[in-house]
Scaffold this motif. Structure first.
Motif, PDB file in Angstrom:
ATOM      1  N   UNK A  49      87.899 -17.985  49.367  1.00  0.00           N
ATOM      2  CA  UNK A  49      87.114 -16.941  50.022  1.00  0.00           C
ATOM      3  C   UNK A  49      85.691 -17.009  49.514  1.00  0.00           C
ATOM      4  N   UNK A  50      84.737 -17.064  50.440  1.00  0.00           N
ATOM      5  CA  UNK A  50      83.315 -16.969  50.104  1.00  0.00           C
ATOM      6  C   UNK A  50      82.811 -15.612  50.587  1.00  0.00           C
ATOM      7  N   UNK A  51      82.381 -14.761  49.652  1.00  0.00           N
ATOM      8  CA  UNK A  51      81.909 -13.417  49.960  1.00  0.00           C
ATOM      9  C   UNK A  51      80.382 -13.440  50.021  1.00  0.00           C
ATOM     10  N   UNK A  52      79.827 -13.108  51.186  1.00  0.00           N
ATOM     11  CA  UNK A  52      78.381 -13.181  51.365  1.00  0.00           C
ATOM     12  C   UNK A  52      77.947 -14.606  51.612  1.00  0.00           C
ATOM     13  N   UNK A  53      78.425 -15.196  52.705  1.00  0.00           N
ATOM     14  CA  UNK A  53      78.286 -16.637  52.927  1.00  0.00           C
ATOM     15  C   UNK A  53      76.880 -17.064  53.306  1.00  0.00           C
ATOM     16  N   UNK A  54      75.996 -16.147  53.718  1.00  0.00           N
ATOM     17  CA  UNK A  54      74.619 -16.509  53.998  1.00  0.00           C
ATOM     18  C   UNK A  54      74.498 -17.509  55.133  1.00  0.00           C
ATOM     19  N   UNK A  55      73.967 -18.686  54.825  1.00  0.00           N
ATOM     20  CA  UNK A  55      73.859 -19.754  55.817  1.00  0.00           C
ATOM     21  C   UNK A  55      74.995 -20.756  55.709  1.00  0.00           C
ATOM     22  N   UNK A  56      75.937 -20.535  54.780  1.00  0.00           N
ATOM     23  CA  UNK A  56      77.202 -21.255  54.824  1.00  0.00           C
ATOM     24  C   UNK A  56      77.403 -22.433  53.915  1.00  0.00           C
ATOM     25  N   UNK A  57      76.454 -22.757  53.033  1.00  0.00           N
ATOM     26  CA  UNK A  57      76.592 -24.007  52.281  1.00  0.00           C
ATOM     27  C   UNK A  57      77.743 -23.985  51.279  1.00  0.00           C
ATOM     28  N   UNK A  58      77.966 -22.848  50.603  1.00  0.00           N
ATOM     29  CA  UNK A  58      79.060 -22.816  49.623  1.00  0.00           C
ATOM     30  C   UNK A  58      80.405 -22.843  50.335  1.00  0.00           C
ATOM     31  N   UNK A  59      80.508 -22.182  51.477  1.00  0.00           N
ATOM     32  CA  UNK A  59      81.742 -22.271  52.258  1.00  0.00           C
ATOM     33  C   UNK A  59      82.016 -23.717  52.661  1.00  0.00           C
ATOM     34  N   UNK A  60      80.963 -24.466  52.994  1.00  0.00           N
ATOM     35  CA  UNK A  60      81.153 -25.881  53.313  1.00  0.00           C
ATOM     36  C   UNK A  60      81.612 -26.668  52.093  1.00  0.00           C
ATOM     37  N   UNK A  61      81.073 -26.348  50.913  1.00  0.00           N
ATOM     38  CA  UNK A  61      81.539 -26.994  49.684  1.00  0.00           C
ATOM     39  C   UNK A  61      83.032 -26.746  49.479  1.00  0.00           C
TER      40      UNK A  61
END
Length: 260
Positions: A49-61
């Motif tokens: 789970x990524x909380x506060x994904x913004x523009x998405x880079x950590x979710x992509x990681x």
């Protein structure tokens, strides 16, 4: 009413300028985030789970490590997250303080979120409860340190930004410096924390990001008298000067594990 920071108070979350600002943020801070994720060991099949994904880079990681179908990305504004959904990542408009639990997870990560949430300790306890036994919570929080600046105008601009955000939306720029104690208070074990600072070099990515972030609150800061137009202009000029170097932005990365 939500207790979570809503950037629409200051910014058009659909605007290209905000996308550009978030892209700079990712360029600057993603390497530290990646090291933290590697420390907790995100593996194929890990529920993330990524909380506060913004523009998405950590979710992509997370998707690169665990598989896109195993990643949920949430934010209060999901305007920039459509590419994640297209790649198979689950995208949710979600308030970490009040909305229902989005699942059970092996790894939960947030970056630059909790310092802006008035009920941050409650949000932290909620996220900890969403972990599976043995799962890891990774929290990154920012703490500007204007008093360390060698430039008076930059020092005043950073202090004005922190003070205005504290008054208007409840940001606590000092909360990060208490980590990892809040993770321990949330019932997690094996808690650790590291500080990470990089130079603010004039004309560099961090200086450009700080300039863009100052501009988000420029109008209310000037209207409130928190800073003068001359000081703000001088700070912007300093951030653009190639010989300027400062260390005024500290990121704390903390992690803790749910027992079991």
């Amino acid at each position: 009413m939500s207790d979570t920071l809503n950037w629409t108070s200051y910014v058009d979350t659909k605007a290209q300028a905000e996308h550009d600002r978030l892209t700079l943020l990712q360029e600057i801070f993603d390497p530290f985030s990646a090291r933290l994720l590697d420390r907790v060991g995100v593996r194929p099949g890990s529920q993330c789970l990524e909380v506060g994904a913004g523009a998405g880079s950590v979710a992509r990681m997370l998707a690169e490590r665990a598989g896109a179908a195993n990643v949920t990305a949430t934010d209060m504004s999901t305007d920039f997250l459509a590419p994640l959904a297209s790649s198979g990542i689950r995208v949710l408009h979600h308030d970490v303080v009040v909305d229902e639990q989005p699942g059970e997870f092996d790894v939960i990560h947030s970056r630059f979120v909790l310092e802006h949430v008035t009920r941050r300790d409650e949000a932290l306890r909620r996220m900890a409860s969403w972990l599976k036994p043995g799962g890891w919570l990774v929290v990154e929080c920012a703490t500007p340190v204007p008093e360390l600046s060698s430039d008076p105008a930059v020092r005043r601009a950073l202090a004005a930004m922190a003070a205005l955000m504290a008054r208007s939306i409840g940001t606590d720029p000092a909360w990060a410096r208490t980590l990892p104690v809040p993770l321990e208070n949330a019932g997690l074990v094996d808690c650790t924390a590291d500080g990470h600072t990089i130079p603010v070099r004039g004309g560099g990515a961090l200086a450009r990001w700080l300039t863009a972030t100052h501009r988000l609150i420029e109008e209310p800061a000037l209207a409130s008298g928190a800073i003068t137009a001359d000081d703000l202009a001088a700070a912007y000029a300093t951030y653009a000067t190639p010989t300027y170097v400062d260390y005024t932005w500290l990121t704390i990365g903390a992690m803790g594990r749910r027992a079991g």
